[in-house]
Design a protein around this motif. Structure first.
Motif, PDB file in Angstrom:
ATOM      1  N   ILE A 171      -4.257  28.640 -16.200  1.00  0.00           N
ATOM      2  CA  ILE A 171      -3.596  29.416 -17.246  1.00  0.00           C
ATOM      3  C   ILE A 171      -3.250  30.759 -16.622  1.00  0.00           C
ATOM      4  O   ILE A 171      -4.135  31.468 -16.127  1.00  0.00           O
ATOM      5  CB  ILE A 171      -4.498  29.584 -18.474  1.00  0.00           C
ATOM      6  N   GLY A 172      -1.962  31.093 -16.598  1.00  0.00           N
ATOM      7  CA  GLY A 172      -1.525  32.266 -15.860  1.00  0.00           C
ATOM      8  C   GLY A 172      -0.824  33.289 -16.713  1.00  0.00           C
ATOM      9  O   GLY A 172       0.086  32.963 -17.470  1.00  0.00           O
ATOM     10  N   THR A 173      -1.235  34.548 -16.594  1.00  0.00           N
ATOM     11  CA  THR A 173      -0.584  35.613 -17.345  1.00  0.00           C
ATOM     12  C   THR A 173       0.716  36.020 -16.665  1.00  0.00           C
ATOM     13  O   THR A 173       0.824  36.051 -15.442  1.00  0.00           O
ATOM     14  CB  THR A 173      -1.484  36.847 -17.497  1.00  0.00           C
ATOM     15  N   ALA A 174       1.697  36.339 -17.491  1.00  0.00           N
ATOM     16  CA  ALA A 174       3.013  36.758 -16.996  1.00  0.00           C
ATOM     17  C   ALA A 174       3.779  37.377 -18.152  1.00  0.00           C
ATOM     18  O   ALA A 174       3.394  37.236 -19.320  1.00  0.00           O
ATOM     19  CB  ALA A 174       3.788  35.565 -16.431  1.00  0.00           C
ATOM     20  N   SER A 175       4.871  38.051 -17.838  1.00  0.00           N
ATOM     21  CA  SER A 175       5.789  38.468 -18.898  1.00  0.00           C
ATOM     22  C   SER A 175       6.519  37.228 -19.405  1.00  0.00           C
ATOM     23  O   SER A 175       6.681  36.240 -18.684  1.00  0.00           O
ATOM     24  CB  SER A 175       6.794  39.485 -18.363  1.00  0.00           C
ATOM     25  N   ARG A 176       6.959  37.286 -20.640  1.00  0.00           N
ATOM     26  CA  ARG A 176       7.646  36.121 -21.218  1.00  0.00           C
ATOM     27  C   ARG A 176       8.870  35.734 -20.395  1.00  0.00           C
ATOM     28  O   ARG A 176       9.204  34.551 -20.277  1.00  0.00           O
ATOM     29  CB  ARG A 176       8.039  36.416 -22.672  1.00  0.00           C
ATOM     30  N   ALA A 177       9.537  36.714 -19.779  1.00  0.00           N
ATOM     31  CA  ALA A 177      10.721  36.424 -18.973  1.00  0.00           C
ATOM     32  C   ALA A 177      10.389  35.599 -17.728  1.00  0.00           C
ATOM     33  O   ALA A 177      11.286  34.981 -17.143  1.00  0.00           O
ATOM     34  CB  ALA A 177      11.397  37.725 -18.555  1.00  0.00           C
ATOM     35  N   ARG A 178       9.105  35.553 -17.337  1.00  0.00           N
ATOM     36  CA  ARG A 178       8.705  34.840 -16.118  1.00  0.00           C
ATOM     37  C   ARG A 178       7.970  33.538 -16.416  1.00  0.00           C
ATOM     38  O   ARG A 178       7.429  32.916 -15.505  1.00  0.00           O
ATOM     39  CB  ARG A 178       7.819  35.753 -15.256  1.00  0.00           C
ATOM     40  N   PHE A 179       7.959  33.107 -17.680  1.00  0.00           N
ATOM     41  CA  PHE A 179       7.241  31.894 -18.036  1.00  0.00           C
ATOM     42  C   PHE A 179       7.747  30.676 -17.268  1.00  0.00           C
ATOM     43  O   PHE A 179       6.962  29.829 -16.838  1.00  0.00           O
ATOM     44  CB  PHE A 179       7.339  31.630 -19.541  1.00  0.00           C
ATOM     45  N   ASP A 180       9.060  30.557 -17.119  1.00  0.00           N
ATOM     46  CA  ASP A 180       9.603  29.382 -16.426  1.00  0.00           C
ATOM     47  C   ASP A 180       9.129  29.315 -14.978  1.00  0.00           C
ATOM     48  O   ASP A 180       8.908  28.221 -14.437  1.00  0.00           O
ATOM     49  CB  ASP A 180      11.135  29.375 -16.480  1.00  0.00           C
ATOM     50  N   GLU A 181       8.970  30.474 -14.349  1.00  0.00           N
ATOM     51  CA  GLU A 181       8.486  30.503 -12.967  1.00  0.00           C
ATOM     52  C   GLU A 181       7.050  29.999 -12.898  1.00  0.00           C
ATOM     53  O   GLU A 181       6.687  29.250 -11.983  1.00  0.00           O
ATOM     54  CB  GLU A 181       8.574  31.930 -12.410  1.00  0.00           C
ATOM     55  N   VAL A 182       6.225  30.389 -13.849  1.00  0.00           N
ATOM     56  CA  VAL A 182       4.842  29.915 -13.876  1.00  0.00           C
ATOM     57  C   VAL A 182       4.810  28.398 -14.080  1.00  0.00           C
ATOM     58  O   VAL A 182       4.086  27.674 -13.390  1.00  0.00           O
ATOM     59  CB  VAL A 182       4.045  30.636 -14.977  1.00  0.00           C
ATOM     60  N   ARG A 183       5.625  27.908 -15.014  1.00  0.00           N
ATOM     61  CA  ARG A 183       5.656  26.460 -15.267  1.00  0.00           C
ATOM     62  C   ARG A 183       6.184  25.700 -14.050  1.00  0.00           C
ATOM     63  O   ARG A 183       5.721  24.602 -13.745  1.00  0.00           O
ATOM     64  CB  ARG A 183       6.543  26.168 -16.476  1.00  0.00           C
ATOM     65  N   ARG A 184       7.145  26.284 -13.340  1.00  0.00           N
ATOM     66  CA  ARG A 184       7.745  25.631 -12.175  1.00  0.00           C
ATOM     67  C   ARG A 184       6.680  25.244 -11.155  1.00  0.00           C
ATOM     68  O   ARG A 184       6.785  24.201 -10.502  1.00  0.00           O
ATOM     69  CB  ARG A 184       8.767  26.569 -11.531  1.00  0.00           C
ATOM     70  N   PHE A 185       5.650  26.059 -11.040  1.00  0.00           N
ATOM     71  CA  PHE A 185       4.630  25.810 -10.024  1.00  0.00           C
ATOM     72  C   PHE A 185       3.330  25.268 -10.616  1.00  0.00           C
ATOM     73  O   PHE A 185       2.284  25.311  -9.973  1.00  0.00           O
ATOM     74  CB  PHE A 185       4.387  27.084  -9.217  1.00  0.00           C
ATOM     75  N   GLY A 186       3.415  24.733 -11.817  1.00  0.00           N
ATOM     76  CA  GLY A 186       2.296  23.986 -12.370  1.00  0.00           C
ATOM     77  C   GLY A 186       1.346  24.748 -13.251  1.00  0.00           C
ATOM     78  O   GLY A 186       0.333  24.190 -13.693  1.00  0.00           O
ATOM     79  N   GLY A 187       1.639  26.015 -13.547  1.00  0.00           N
ATOM     80  CA  GLY A 187       0.757  26.795 -14.401  1.00  0.00           C
ATOM     81  C   GLY A 187       1.151  26.722 -15.865  1.00  0.00           C
ATOM     82  O   GLY A 187       2.247  26.283 -16.208  1.00  0.00           O
ATOM     83  N   GLU A 188       0.247  27.163 -16.727  1.00  0.00           N
ATOM     84  CA  GLU A 188       0.500  27.269 -18.160  1.00  0.00           C
ATOM     85  C   GLU A 188       0.581  28.751 -18.496  1.00  0.00           C
ATOM     86  O   GLU A 188      -0.423  29.457 -18.443  1.00  0.00           O
ATOM     87  CB  GLU A 188      -0.604  26.595 -18.960  1.00  0.00           C
TER      88      GLU A 188
END
Length: 311
Positions: A171-188
């Motif tokens: 489970i990874g924290t990020a800004s909402r604008a970067r959510f797709d990047e987190v999902r791209r590499f397997g994170g939630e």
């Protein structure tokens, strides 16, 4: 003659000088590299921002490069074996990588995987070895759920990829604008800010086994302490004072144990990259002569990938 960047006084990159120098001829155990790309990392500026014990000015800048071997010292091999002039290599934990040419200890260099461009290769190992050590010191294991603060940054993206290969849920924290990047590499992804702990609890009924902080905010430490039962499974790379106060891990590349660990994992990370299992997202490149501008862009935060300097 070649040009390189030097810190001639303590301070920001705006005080550095871009000057000519003559790289030394490589002796035994050394190679000269014609730099095709130099990785840009926050440490490049931080390490000369203020006086440090054991460091004398001037300081050549840059820890990570990719390029072509221009000369080989007598009886010399590199970290990955035999080497010849013209070989493509990457090198990490060197001095003076912000350069057109640089002579380095040969054991710091490895053959560059064809799967990586020079800008990508010049940004693989600092982030990759840091991520690997964060996973190691927290004992993250297959089947566990871990919390990663700063999941869309360079170190965070490497953590995501390495964790996914091991079957670790992140489970990874990020800004909402970067959510797709987190999902791209397997994170939630989960948005940082007020109410973070509650949002994480809403995502999972599983315990949060470990907390990995790549941003250094009080929120990152506080939420990790709240959700992770065992403080020995919390690590930060950016909040040294909080780590000491709270009894959690703080790691930095200059620590002897970090140096040993990061040297040991280099070959394995390069192999993952060669097989397409570890990628380096790039944001942009700058000409070598614009190093201060590149570091200003990096310091603004959220560049969207790595940055390389191109001679």
């Amino acid at each position: 003659m070649a040009k390189h960047w030097l810190a001639t006084s303590w301070g920001s990159p705006d005080t550095w000088e871009f000057v000519e120098h003559e790289p030394s001829s490589p002796g035994p155990g050394e190679i000269t590299v014609r730099v095709h790309a130099a990785g840009v990392n926050p440490a490049d500026a931080k390490h000369v921002a203020a006086p440090r014990d054991g460091v004398e000015l001037p300081v050549p800048i840059g820890y990570e490069v990719s390029g072509v071997v221009a000369a080989v010292g007598p009886d010399t091999t590199i970290g990955s074996g035999a080497v010849e002039v013209g070989d493509d290599i990457l090198a990490f934990r060197i001095r003076g990588g912000y350069a057109e040419e640089v002579t380095i200890p040969a054991e710091k260099a490895f053959h560059k995987p064809d799967a990586l461009s020079h800008p990508e290769a010049s940004n693989l190992l600092l982030a990759g070895t840091t991520a690997a050590q964060m996973l190691a010191v927290t004992g993250a294991a297959s089947g566990e759920t871990i919390l990663l603060h700063g999941a869309s940054g360079a170190v965070g993206v490497s953590v995501l990829q390495q964790a996914a290969l091991r079957g670790i849920r992140v489970i990874g924290t990020a800004s909402r604008a970067r959510f797709d990047e987190v999902r791209r590499f397997g994170g939630e992804p989960v948005e940082y800010g007020d109410g973070l702990a509650e949002r994480i609890r809403a995502l999972t009924e599983d315990p949060i086994s470990a907390g990995l902080d790549a941003v250094g905010t009080d929120e990152a430490i506080d939420v990790s302490l709240e959700l992770v039962a065992d403080r020995s499974r919390i690590v930060t790379i950016a909040a040294a004072a909080r780590a000491q106060a709270e009894g959690v891990h703080w790691i930095v590349g200059s620590q002897p144990e970090s140096t040993r660990f990061r040297d040991e994992v280099r070959a394995g990370l390069i192999d993952l990259a060669a097989r397409g299992l570890l990628v380096v997202p790039m944001a942009t490149t700058y000409p070598l002569g614009q190093a201060p501008e590149a570091l200003r862009f990096l310091a603004e935060g959220h560049p969207g990938g790595k940055i390389a300097l191109i001679p």
